[in-house]
Design a protein around this motif. Structure first.
Motif, PDB file in Angstrom:
ATOM      1  N   ARG A   1       0.839  -1.207   0.000  1.00 61.70           N
ATOM      2  CA  ARG A   1       0.000   0.000   0.000  1.00 61.70           C
ATOM      3  C   ARG A   1       0.873   1.255   0.000  1.00 61.70           C
ATOM      4  O   ARG A   1       0.579   2.243  -0.684  1.00 61.70           O
ATOM      5  N   GLN A   2       1.975   1.191   0.746  1.00 61.07           N
ATOM      6  CA  GLN A   2       2.891   2.337   0.721  1.00 61.07           C
ATOM      7  C   GLN A   2       3.514   2.488  -0.664  1.00 61.07           C
ATOM      8  O   GLN A   2       3.675   3.606  -1.162  1.00 61.07           O
ATOM      9  N   ALA A   3       3.837   1.357  -1.279  1.00 61.47           N
ATOM     10  CA  ALA A   3       4.436   1.391  -2.622  1.00 61.47           C
ATOM     11  C   ALA A   3       3.505   2.105  -3.602  1.00 61.47           C
ATOM     12  O   ALA A   3       3.937   2.925  -4.420  1.00 61.47           O
ATOM     13  N   LEU A   4       2.207   1.814  -3.514  1.00 63.98           N
ATOM     14  CA  LEU A   4       1.253   2.469  -4.409  1.00 63.98           C
ATOM     15  C   LEU A   4       1.274   3.980  -4.188  1.00 63.98           C
ATOM     16  O   LEU A   4       1.217   4.769  -5.130  1.00 63.98           O
ATOM     17  N   ASN A   5       1.354   4.391  -2.918  1.00 68.30           N
ATOM     18  CA  ASN A   5       1.379   5.826  -2.625  1.00 68.30           C
ATOM     19  C   ASN A   5       2.651   6.496  -3.165  1.00 68.30           C
ATOM     20  O   ASN A   5       2.610   7.628  -3.624  1.00 68.30           O
ATOM     21  N   HIS A   6       3.781   5.768  -3.109  1.00 66.75           N
ATOM     22  CA  HIS A   6       5.011   6.328  -3.678  1.00 66.75           C
ATOM     23  C   HIS A   6       4.937   6.355  -5.206  1.00 66.75           C
ATOM     24  O   HIS A   6       5.534   7.209  -5.853  1.00 66.75           O
ATOM     25  N   ALA A   7       4.204   5.399  -5.788  1.00 60.29           N
ATOM     26  CA  ALA A   7       4.194   5.266  -7.258  1.00 60.29           C
ATOM     27  C   ALA A   7       3.298   6.298  -7.937  1.00 60.29           C
ATOM     28  O   ALA A   7       3.607   6.754  -9.039  1.00 60.29           O
ATOM     29  N   VAL A   8       2.192   6.637  -7.297  1.00 62.19           N
ATOM     30  CA  VAL A   8       1.266   7.561  -7.965  1.00 62.19           C
ATOM     31  C   VAL A   8       1.784   8.988  -7.779  1.00 62.19           C
ATOM     32  O   VAL A   8       1.661   9.584  -6.715  1.00 62.19           O
ATOM     33  N   ASP A   9       2.381   9.517  -8.818  1.00 66.47           N
ATOM     34  CA  ASP A   9       2.994  10.840  -8.779  1.00 66.47           C
ATOM     35  C   ASP A   9       1.885  11.897  -8.902  1.00 66.47           C
ATOM     36  O   ASP A   9       1.505  12.309  -9.997  1.00 66.47           O
ATOM     37  N   VAL A  10       1.360  12.302  -7.744  1.00 70.65           N
ATOM     38  CA  VAL A  10       0.199  13.192  -7.742  1.00 70.65           C
ATOM     39  C   VAL A  10       0.507  14.562  -8.373  1.00 70.65           C
ATOM     40  O   VAL A  10      -0.289  15.059  -9.169  1.00 70.65           O
ATOM     41  N   PRO A  11       1.656  15.194  -8.072  1.00 67.74           N
ATOM     42  CA  PRO A  11       1.930  16.475  -8.726  1.00 67.74           C
ATOM     43  C   PRO A  11       1.928  16.356 -10.254  1.00 67.74           C
ATOM     44  O   PRO A  11       1.409  17.235 -10.955  1.00 67.74           O
ATOM     45  N   LEU A  12       2.471  15.258 -10.762  1.00 70.01           N
ATOM     46  CA  LEU A  12       2.478  15.057 -12.213  1.00 70.01           C
ATOM     47  C   LEU A  12       1.049  14.889 -12.742  1.00 70.01           C
ATOM     48  O   LEU A  12       0.669  15.467 -13.764  1.00 70.01           O
ATOM     49  N   LEU A  13       0.258  14.119 -11.991  1.00 66.81           N
ATOM     50  CA  LEU A  13      -1.139  13.887 -12.365  1.00 66.81           C
ATOM     51  C   LEU A  13      -1.894  15.227 -12.442  1.00 66.81           C
ATOM     52  O   LEU A  13      -2.632  15.499 -13.396  1.00 66.81           O
ATOM     53  N   ILE A  14      -1.662  16.075 -11.453  1.00 68.76           N
ATOM     54  CA  ILE A  14      -2.344  17.371 -11.404  1.00 68.76           C
ATOM     55  C   ILE A  14      -1.923  18.232 -12.598  1.00 68.76           C
ATOM     56  O   ILE A  14      -2.749  18.868 -13.253  1.00 68.76           O
ATOM     57  N   LYS A  15      -0.641  18.196 -12.908  1.00 67.54           N
ATOM     58  CA  LYS A  15      -0.128  19.017 -13.995  1.00 67.54           C
ATOM     59  C   LYS A  15      -0.644  18.508 -15.348  1.00 67.54           C
ATOM     60  O   LYS A  15      -1.111  19.281 -16.178  1.00 67.54           O
ATOM     61  N   ALA A  16      -0.576  17.186 -15.515  1.00 65.21           N
ATOM     62  CA  ALA A  16      -0.839  16.629 -16.842  1.00 65.21           C
ATOM     63  C   ALA A  16      -2.327  16.501 -17.147  1.00 65.21           C
ATOM     64  O   ALA A  16      -2.756  16.755 -18.270  1.00 65.21           O
ATOM     65  N   VAL A  17      -3.125  16.101 -16.186  1.00 64.01           N
ATOM     66  CA  VAL A  17      -4.533  15.802 -16.489  1.00 64.01           C
ATOM     67  C   VAL A  17      -5.462  16.895 -15.998  1.00 64.01           C
ATOM     68  O   VAL A  17      -6.516  17.132 -16.584  1.00 64.01           O
ATOM     69  N   LEU A  18      -5.086  17.582 -14.924  1.00 67.23           N
ATOM     70  CA  LEU A  18      -6.015  18.543 -14.331  1.00 67.23           C
ATOM     71  C   LEU A  18      -5.592  19.983 -14.608  1.00 67.23           C
ATOM     72  O   LEU A  18      -6.101  20.911 -13.982  1.00 67.23           O
ATOM     73  N   ASP A  19      -4.677  20.159 -15.544  1.00 68.85           N
ATOM     74  CA  ASP A  19      -4.271  21.501 -15.953  1.00 68.85           C
ATOM     75  C   ASP A  19      -3.819  22.337 -14.745  1.00 68.85           C
ATOM     76  O   ASP A  19      -4.016  23.544 -14.699  1.00 68.85           O
ATOM     77  N   GLY A  20      -3.239  21.663 -13.766  1.00 70.54           N
ATOM     78  CA  GLY A  20      -2.749  22.365 -12.577  1.00 70.54           C
ATOM     79  C   GLY A  20      -3.831  22.821 -11.612  1.00 70.54           C
ATOM     80  O   GLY A  20      -3.533  23.455 -10.607  1.00 70.54           O
ATOM     81  N   LYS A  21      -5.109  22.496 -11.917  1.00 67.09           N
ATOM     82  CA  LYS A  21      -6.201  23.051 -11.110  1.00 67.09           C
ATOM     83  C   LYS A  21      -6.590  22.106  -9.975  1.00 67.09           C
ATOM     84  O   LYS A  21      -7.751  21.703  -9.840  1.00 67.09           O
ATOM     85  N   ALA A  22      -5.642  21.741  -9.153  1.00 63.39           N
ATOM     86  CA  ALA A  22      -5.900  20.898  -7.984  1.00 63.39           C
ATOM     87  C   ALA A  22      -4.702  21.014  -7.062  1.00 63.39           C
ATOM     88  O   ALA A  22      -3.655  21.517  -7.459  1.00 63.39           O
ATOM     89  N   ARG A  23      -4.882  20.593  -5.810  1.00 60.14           N
ATOM     90  CA  ARG A  23      -3.785  20.640  -4.847  1.00 60.14           C
ATOM     91  C   ARG A  23      -3.577  19.253  -4.252  1.00 60.14           C
ATOM     92  O   ARG A  23      -4.546  18.576  -3.899  1.00 60.14           O
ATOM     93  N   GLU A  24      -2.320  18.868  -4.130  1.00 58.28           N
ATOM     94  CA  GLU A  24      -1.984  17.584  -3.541  1.00 58.28           C
ATOM     95  C   GLU A  24      -2.410  17.580  -2.065  1.00 58.28           C
ATOM     96  O   GLU A  24      -2.284  18.590  -1.380  1.00 58.28           O
ATOM     97  N   VAL A  25      -2.924  16.448  -1.573  1.00 55.99           N
ATOM     98  CA  VAL A  25      -3.241  16.348  -0.140  1.00 55.99           C
ATOM     99  C   VAL A  25      -2.377  15.273   0.509  1.00 55.99           C
ATOM    100  O   VAL A  25      -2.153  14.219  -0.082  1.00 55.99           O
TER     101      VAL A  25
END
Lengths: 515, 323
Positions: free
Chosen positions: A298-322
């Protein structure tokens, strides 16, 4: 709740201008002319995806409906510009004992039909909501047994168990006041056809799937709104809603997704505004079966999902990492807890330690509307060797499986999002962390104790301690993959001046319109 | 739903013939509607539980049970079915689960907008398709024919929602001469009606062209030519009438297409019609509303088919006398 000074003067200026305008603007509006053509006068036109389901505020439980109804009705408490709980129909509230919340009401408030909004009306409203015969879909007041009149301007809410966030829960659903005399006179069906509230606007006309029109309430206790008419237009298709904005038929298009908002870039006279929002997304992991039982996986999944990249690439930067699943603006959020580091190498090592050097196959279920995000998350997981097949289901199926007795009905991993509009971290975990909750797929005695502490304690300091410990535990044990809180996105023309709160509710009492 | 065919007009005896056809047709229609009503009732219930959609996901099981009982969804399926059937003859469709309002009210408020849109689209389709089809037939094989047929092919193969968005971009966003969406005056009707008409223009024009070509090659047209009648006169007085029969059939079918196509068009243009309502009702699992709208669509088809069948007896005397 006096608005800032500068705003008052601007509003006064508009009001003076408004005196000259009615001769021009009102006759056309009263005659029911097209809102799309001719002089728009002092009108604010807001498009969102759909209509309110019903105009009876106690028979709906969705934010789309509430967005409209909050302009007709008031709630006991409200949210100020700073997102803090502020007086509404109630001026103050206290908890004399753990099972009681006492509300002191604002004197002199009247419904649009002249009926007084006193303790009798507020107690009637809460009791009407609680009556099974009302068939109310509002679930927040589940621990309230009844509302009791203490004196003319004091109401007690008696609970079956302590509920520390009752004052937050009556800032929207559940906190609405309805007029007892009028309801007795016209019945529930009549009330839903012609609603009467205490709010900043009065009801004019509702044509389902076409428009909902309201007029400024001159006797509003918070001051008359600075413009004359408020119109809500349901526009399910974002492309046509944006076209309507460009052809000057609406002033604000609400509830846009980042990719829809991109369509309008580069056009003159219209702009995209995004404000911090609280809708928080996460992946729920089934910790009771398969590789996800191992905390390292479960920790590995959290390290693998690059949330800042996801926000930049798919959400046009319109979200904040939690960092965990608590939005930053909620009570309980602790900024000292940081998000997971994004590290595919570390993710692979953790997987290897857990006995999955070659990764494993799994599935990721999401609603069809979230297909882009689910696909990208699946791609990010694949980099660490976790091959997650994306299963898309429609909203209805998703909801049924989510709330079914089979907690694995949505598969090992599903993408979920929640709008915790009470701005209390409890909303984000109440149904899926304590081991016996409907959507829980995790068993942790420590977490159960912390949930009990934050849910049953009224003292804020004690609750904050429980929330801080819970966030540390959530991050450490990772029963979820924590993602982001998405912005509220609006497209606007040059006419409206309006600042939404973090919840994103479309209350327009404070908005201003320039022509 | 039965498609209208020329053969369904049974050979009636002179005089009472039309009446008997009508009576048979109406009885058939009632049977058809009964089966549609039954299918709608059971199919929509297979789709899942509306209570889960009405309540927030964090609702407790007890809260779900209370609402389910309040909506009458905890009763045995057979009881619900018989209740529903019992209401149909009186046009009682129950209360919408989501809107908490009688279904008949919700539905009837929307019917005019959809009929208005479909009627306008049909008129536009006929006004464009009849001259285009006739023109192409008369210019058969020549440049004019190819031109019309190319345009028609494009129209037939372009999806309605795309046509709609392009029209919005041109006439509402760029030229700003027509409203992009909404419901109100005549100007609001133009773009959605044209969008909806595009496909039907293509279908009707193609059919009229081939039907007309057949007719123009027949003996009685040669006779008419020999009598020295002008081409225009022949087309109008002989050609059109005889070419009309298959076209009427297709127009009947097109009414169905227009009502169905209205679902996408209504969404794109935010048109407050029954198509959009039905889609939302299905998404919300609003059982009573889905049942009633399905019945409405079915009833419209049945009535149009009946009218098409009856129109044969007017247009083609052979249908009446053959036995």
């Amino acid at each position: 709740m006096a608005p800032p000074r500068s705003r008052l003067t601007r509003r006064d200026a508009l009001r003076l201008g408004g005196l000259a305008l009615p001769a021009l603007a009102l006759p056309g509006l009263l005659a029911g002319c097209d809102s799309a053509s001719g002089s728009v006068g002092s009108v604010l036109r807001v498009a969102q995806t759909s209509d309110p389901k019903t105009l009876d505020p106690q028979k709906q439980g969705d934010l789309t409906s509430m967005n409209v109804l909050i302009n007709l009705f008031d709630t006991l408490t409200t949210r100020g510009p700073d997102n803090q709980l502020a007086p509404g129909l109630a001026l103050s509230w206290t908890s004399p004992d753990p099972l009681t919340w006492r509300f002191k009401l604002r004197p002199g408030v009247r419904f649009h039909n002249g009926e007084p909004c006193d303790a009798k009306a507020v107690a009637f409203s809460i009791n009407r909501l609680l009556d099974p015969a009302t068939k109310s879909p509002i679930v927040e007041l589940r621990y309230v047994k009844q509302a009791v009149i203490v004196d003319e301007l004091t109401v007690d809410l008696r609970c079956s168990q302590p509920d520390p966030i009752i004052p937050a829960k009556v800032s929207l659903f559940g906190g609405v006041a309805v007029p007892p005399g009028y309801l007795k006179q016209v019945g529930s069906a009549g009330f839903a056809k012609h609603p009467v509230g205490t709010g900043p606007f009065t009801f004019v006309e509702f044509q389902r799937d076409h428009q909902m029109r309201m007029r400024a309430n001159p006797g509003y206790w918070g001051g008359r709104p600075s413009f004359d008419e408020l119109v809500f237009l349901p526009m399910p298709d974002p492309s046509s809603a944006l076209a309507s904005l460009q052809s000057n038929e609406v002033d604000i298009v609400a509830s846009l997704t980042p990719d829809a908002a991109l369509q309008i870039q580069g056009y003159t006279g219209v702009s995209i505004r995004n404000y911090p929002g609280i809708r928080t997304s996460y992946l729920s992991l089934d910790t009771t079966a398969g590789p996800l039982r191992d905390v390292r996986v479960r920790q590995a999944l959290n390290h693998a999902v690059d949330v800042p990249l996801l926000i930049k690439a798919v959400l046009d930067g319109k979200a904040r990492e939690v960092p965990t699943m608590f939005p930053r603006e909620s009570f309980g959020f602790d900024p000292s807890i940081t998000p997971y580091s994004r590290d595919v190498g570390l993710a692979k090592r953790l997987l290897a330690d857990a006995g999955f050097p070659n990764g494993f196959d799994t599935s990721l279920t999401a609603q069809t509307g979230d297909s882009n995000i689910a696909e990208v998350i699946s791609g990010l997981l694949a980099k660490a060797g976790v091959r997650a097949r994306v299963d898309l289901v429609d909203t209805g199926t998703y909801t049924s499986r989510l709330t079914s007795n089979n907690r694995s009905a949505l598969g090992p991993i599903y993408l979920a999002a929640s709008t915790g509009w009470t701005l209390d971290a409890e909303s984000l975990v109440q149904s899926n962390v304590r081991h016996d909750r409907r959507q829980s797929r995790w068993s942790s005695p420590a977490a159960d104790r912390l949930i009990d502490a934050e849910e049953l304690t009224v003292d804020p300091a004690g609750r904050q301690r429980a929330f801080t410990a819970l966030q540390s535990l959530l991050k450490q044990e990772a029963p979820f993959v924590f993602l982001y809180q998405i912005d509220n996105i609006y497209a606007v023309n040059t006419r409206p001046r309006w600042q939404p709160g973090v919840v994103g509710v479309l209350g327009m009492a404070q908005a201003q319109v320039t022509s | 739903m039965t498609a209208p065919t020329v053969s369904v007009a049974k050979p009636p005896a002179a005089g009472t013939g039309v009446l008997r056809v009508v009576v048979t047709k109406v009885l058939t229609a009632i049977v058809v509607l009964f089966f549609v009503a039954t299918a709608a009732f059971f199919l929509v219930r297979l789709s899942g539980d509306p209570v889960k959609l009405i309540l927030a996901p964090d609702a407790s099981a007890a809260q779900e049970a209370t609402l389910r009982a309040g909506l009458g969804l905890d009763r045995p399926l057979l009881t619900q079915y018989l209740d529903y059937l019992g209401g149909l003859p009186r046009l009682h469709f129950g209360n919408s689960l989501v809107y908490d309002q009688p279904v008949s009210e919700v539905l009837l408020a929307r019917v005019p907008a959809t009929l208005e849109l479909a009627a306008a689209a049909l008129v536009i389709a006929l006004l464009l398709a009849i001259p285009a089809g006739a023109f192409a037939a008369l210019r058969r094989g020549r440049a004019g024919d190819s031109g019309v047929m190319a345009g028609v092919l494009i129209g037939q193969s372009t999806p309605a929602f795309w046509v709609g968005i392009v029209l919005i971009l041109i006439f509402a966003v760029q030229l700003q001469v027509l409203p992009a969406s909404g419901y109100g005056g005549f100007t609001h009707l133009i773009l959605p009606a044209v969008t909806l008409a595009v496909y039907s223009v293509a279908v009707i024009a193609r059919l009229l062209r081939s039907s007309m070509i057949d007719v123009l090659g027949s003996d009685y047209i040669r006779t008419a030519r020999a009598k020295g009648l002008s081409t225009g006169g022949i087309v109008v007085s002989h050609g059109m009438r005889n070419a009309a029969l298959p076209v009427v059939t297709v127009i009947g079918l097109e009414v169905g297409t227009l009502l169905g196509g209205a679902i996408l068009t209504e969404r794109v243009f935010s048109w407050p019609g029954i198509g959009r309502l039905t889609v939302e009702a299905i998404q919300n699992r609003d059982f009573p509303l889905v049942q009633a709208s399905v019945l409405f669509f079915a009833a419209t088809f049945v009535v149009v088919n009946l009218l098409v069948d009856l129109s044969y007896t007017v247009l083609d005397p052979r249908v009446r006398v053959t036995s």
